[in-house]
Design a protein around this motif. Structure first.
Motif, PDB file in Angstrom:
ATOM      1  N   SER A 197      51.682  43.873  36.005  1.00 24.45           N
ATOM      2  CA  SER A 197      53.444  42.115  37.686  1.00 24.45           C
ATOM      3  C   SER A 197      51.728  42.016  38.300  1.00 24.45           C
ATOM      4  O   SER A 197      52.369  42.034  39.154  1.00 24.45           O
ATOM      5  CB  SER A 197      53.758  43.260  37.600  1.00 24.45           C
ATOM      6  N   ASN A 198      50.611  42.399  37.872  1.00 21.61           N
ATOM      7  CA  ASN A 198      48.759  41.273  39.019  1.00 21.61           C
ATOM      8  C   ASN A 198      49.070  40.597  38.934  1.00 21.61           C
ATOM      9  O   ASN A 198      48.641  40.011  38.083  1.00 21.61           O
ATOM     10  CB  ASN A 198      48.543  42.920  38.957  1.00 21.61           C
ATOM     11  N   LYS A 199      47.987  40.007  39.498  1.00 21.47           N
ATOM     12  CA  LYS A 199      47.075  39.010  39.516  1.00 21.47           C
ATOM     13  C   LYS A 199      45.737  39.075  38.916  1.00 21.47           C
ATOM     14  O   LYS A 199      45.800  39.869  40.313  1.00 21.47           O
ATOM     15  CB  LYS A 199      47.664  37.820  40.649  1.00 21.47           C
ATOM     16  N   LEU A 200      45.155  38.010  38.243  1.00 19.93           N
ATOM     17  CA  LEU A 200      43.666  38.228  38.053  1.00 19.93           C
ATOM     18  C   LEU A 200      43.504  37.652  38.973  1.00 19.93           C
ATOM     19  O   LEU A 200      43.658  36.316  38.547  1.00 19.93           O
ATOM     20  CB  LEU A 200      43.316  38.704  36.553  1.00 19.93           C
ATOM     21  N   LEU A 201      42.215  37.311  39.074  1.00 18.70           N
ATOM     22  CA  LEU A 201      41.075  36.646  39.477  1.00 18.70           C
ATOM     23  C   LEU A 201      40.856  35.614  38.860  1.00 18.70           C
ATOM     24  O   LEU A 201      40.568  34.476  39.308  1.00 18.70           O
ATOM     25  CB  LEU A 201      39.545  37.069  40.515  1.00 18.70           C
ATOM     26  N   SER A 202      41.129  35.562  37.783  1.00 18.92           N
ATOM     27  CA  SER A 202      40.385  34.733  36.323  1.00 18.92           C
ATOM     28  C   SER A 202      41.530  33.587  36.569  1.00 18.92           C
ATOM     29  O   SER A 202      41.416  32.322  36.365  1.00 18.92           O
ATOM     30  CB  SER A 202      39.956  34.749  35.228  1.00 18.92           C
ATOM     31  N   GLU A 203      42.802  33.617  36.694  1.00 27.38           N
ATOM     32  CA  GLU A 203      43.981  32.621  36.727  1.00 27.38           C
ATOM     33  C   GLU A 203      44.033  32.015  37.787  1.00 27.38           C
ATOM     34  O   GLU A 203      44.248  30.382  37.608  1.00 27.38           O
ATOM     35  CB  GLU A 203      45.400  33.458  37.109  1.00 27.38           C
ATOM     36  N   ASN A 204      42.969  31.716  38.514  1.00 20.55           N
ATOM     37  CA  ASN A 204      42.477  30.943  39.878  1.00 20.55           C
ATOM     38  C   ASN A 204      41.425  29.334  39.210  1.00 20.55           C
ATOM     39  O   ASN A 204      41.328  28.783  40.016  1.00 20.55           O
ATOM     40  CB  ASN A 204      41.892  31.406  41.103  1.00 20.55           C
ATOM     41  N   TYR A 205      41.096  30.085  37.896  1.00 15.56           N
ATOM     42  CA  TYR A 205      39.813  29.175  37.650  1.00 15.56           C
ATOM     43  C   TYR A 205      39.531  29.182  36.373  1.00 15.56           C
ATOM     44  O   TYR A 205      39.958  27.496  35.518  1.00 15.56           O
ATOM     45  CB  TYR A 205      39.157  30.033  37.558  1.00 15.56           C
ATOM     46  N   PHE A 206      40.826  29.671  35.569  1.00 13.10           N
ATOM     47  CA  PHE A 206      40.967  29.479  33.517  1.00 13.10           C
ATOM     48  C   PHE A 206      42.268  30.005  33.894  1.00 13.10           C
ATOM     49  O   PHE A 206      42.864  30.805  33.534  1.00 13.10           O
ATOM     50  CB  PHE A 206      40.187  28.509  32.813  1.00 13.10           C
ATOM     51  N   ASN A 207      43.184  29.427  32.515  1.00  8.48           N
ATOM     52  CA  ASN A 207      44.603  30.092  31.786  1.00  8.48           C
ATOM     53  C   ASN A 207      44.804  29.959  30.570  1.00  8.48           C
ATOM     54  O   ASN A 207      45.545  30.498  29.658  1.00  8.48           O
ATOM     55  CB  ASN A 207      45.494  29.618  32.756  1.00  8.48           C
ATOM     56  N   SER A 208      43.271  29.791  30.316  1.00 15.35           N
ATOM     57  CA  SER A 208      43.489  29.389  28.153  1.00 15.35           C
ATOM     58  C   SER A 208      43.915  30.747  27.159  1.00 15.35           C
ATOM     59  O   SER A 208      44.123  30.595  26.072  1.00 15.35           O
ATOM     60  CB  SER A 208      42.458  28.244  27.903  1.00 15.35           C
ATOM     61  N   TRP A 209      42.912  31.546  27.672  1.00 16.44           N
ATOM     62  CA  TRP A 209      43.264  33.165  27.181  1.00 16.44           C
ATOM     63  C   TRP A 209      44.560  33.940  27.536  1.00 16.44           C
ATOM     64  O   TRP A 209      44.226  34.469  26.769  1.00 16.44           O
ATOM     65  CB  TRP A 209      42.253  33.584  27.494  1.00 16.44           C
ATOM     66  N   GLU A 210      45.731  33.027  27.856  1.00 16.55           N
ATOM     67  CA  GLU A 210      46.524  33.746  28.980  1.00 16.55           C
ATOM     68  C   GLU A 210      47.652  34.564  27.752  1.00 16.55           C
ATOM     69  O   GLU A 210      47.670  33.135  27.643  1.00 16.55           O
ATOM     70  CB  GLU A 210      47.218  33.554  30.113  1.00 16.55           C
ATOM     71  N   VAL A 211      48.088  35.351  27.603  1.00 14.76           N
ATOM     72  CA  VAL A 211      48.873  35.966  26.469  1.00 14.76           C
ATOM     73  C   VAL A 211      50.998  35.756  27.892  1.00 14.76           C
ATOM     74  O   VAL A 211      50.589  36.522  28.274  1.00 14.76           O
ATOM     75  CB  VAL A 211      49.359  36.590  25.681  1.00 14.76           C
TER      76      VAL A 211
END
Length: 266
Positions: A197-211
């Motif tokens: 339930s946290n947010k990663l820094l990557s989420e501000n830049y790309f999300n193509s690898w997110e499950v």
């Protein structure tokens, strides 16, 4: 009292974009309960300005303490050194082109993790045909004793993460910073957003690898099974993210550290 300059340096890499990162983080105001964690060093080195600004916002550091250099752990220079000193890979890491080799890098549940969904995700992965799964718990003392089917192996610190990454066809992770090794090696990676339930820094830049759900995991798995060259992120996104997170002042990170630290002792 001896007028010795003190410098705090990061031991890993901070990948989180939010402040309330713990399972018991219940502060309602910014800065609540953070005084005990204030940095009393002369300088605090950060990997990038994003993390530095968050620490400043939380009242942990003052502007005059901040020094932004980059990530020594995930710089190209250190990754090359690390690759040259790693031991031989364990026999469990056999090469077999007939199976899909999966590594799941775990993070301690205290970081707002959902351990039951982690377990369900591993069990789900084990149902796919011709897969071998290696699960590595967090390096520093995480216990993970869940039993799975025979194609799932739980390993310990004798299995160095870079060796696992080299062996794997695809790597799954939640919040661990070792994923930068995967990006540097251009390995397929799945970010298991569904397991915390946290947010990663990557989420501000790309999300193509997110499950985000098991359906996403299913679709990614079949894409990778059917096409081993399937990408989960673009080279452009990878390069931009690594530059911002790891090398904000350029690639010569280790020399930047050395030059900064040594100037206090000349």
């Amino acid at each position: 009292s001896n007028n010795i300059t003190t410098v705090a340096v990061p031991h890993g890499h901070n990948t989180l974009a939010n402040e309330l990162i713990w399972e018991n983080s219940m502060e309602t105001e910014i800065g609540d309960s953070h005084n005990q964690w204030k940095c009393f060093y002369d300088f605090v080195v950060f990997e990038n300005s994003i993390i530095a600004e968050r620490y400043k916002k939380m009242g942990l550091v003052q502007e005059e303490q901040i020094k932004i250099i980059g990530s020594s752990r995930f710089s190209d220079e250190w990754i090359n050194v690390l690759d040259s000193i790693l031991p031989a890979k364990p026999s469990l890491l056999e090469d077999d082109n007939n199976i899909l080799k999966i590594v799941f890098m775990l993070t301690k549940p205290k970081y707002n993790g959902h351990p039951l969904e982690v377990e369900r995700s591993i069990q789900y992965l084990s149902n796919f045909p011709n897969v071998k799964i290696i699960v590595k718990p967090h390096t520093r003392g995480m216990k993970f004793n869940k039993k799975f089917s025979s194609n799932v192996n739980i390993v310990d610190n004798e299995f160095h993460s870079p060796l696992l990454i080299d062996w794997a066809d695809v790597i799954l992770f939640t919040m661990t910073s070792v994923i930068f090794d995967c990006l540097k090696k251009d390995k397929p990676v799945l970010y298991m957003k569904s397991t915390h339930s946290n947010k990663l820094l990557s989420e501000n830049y790309f999300n193509s690898w997110e499950v985000h759900c098991r359906d996403d995991l299913r679709d990614f798995m079949w894409n990778i099974i059917q096409d081993r060259s399937f990408r989960t992120y673009s080279q452009e996104d990878r390069d931009r993210y690594c530059k911002i997170m790891i090398e904000p002042n350029g690639q010569d990170v280790l020399n930047q550290y050395a030059n900064f630290l040594l100037k206090f002792y000349n």
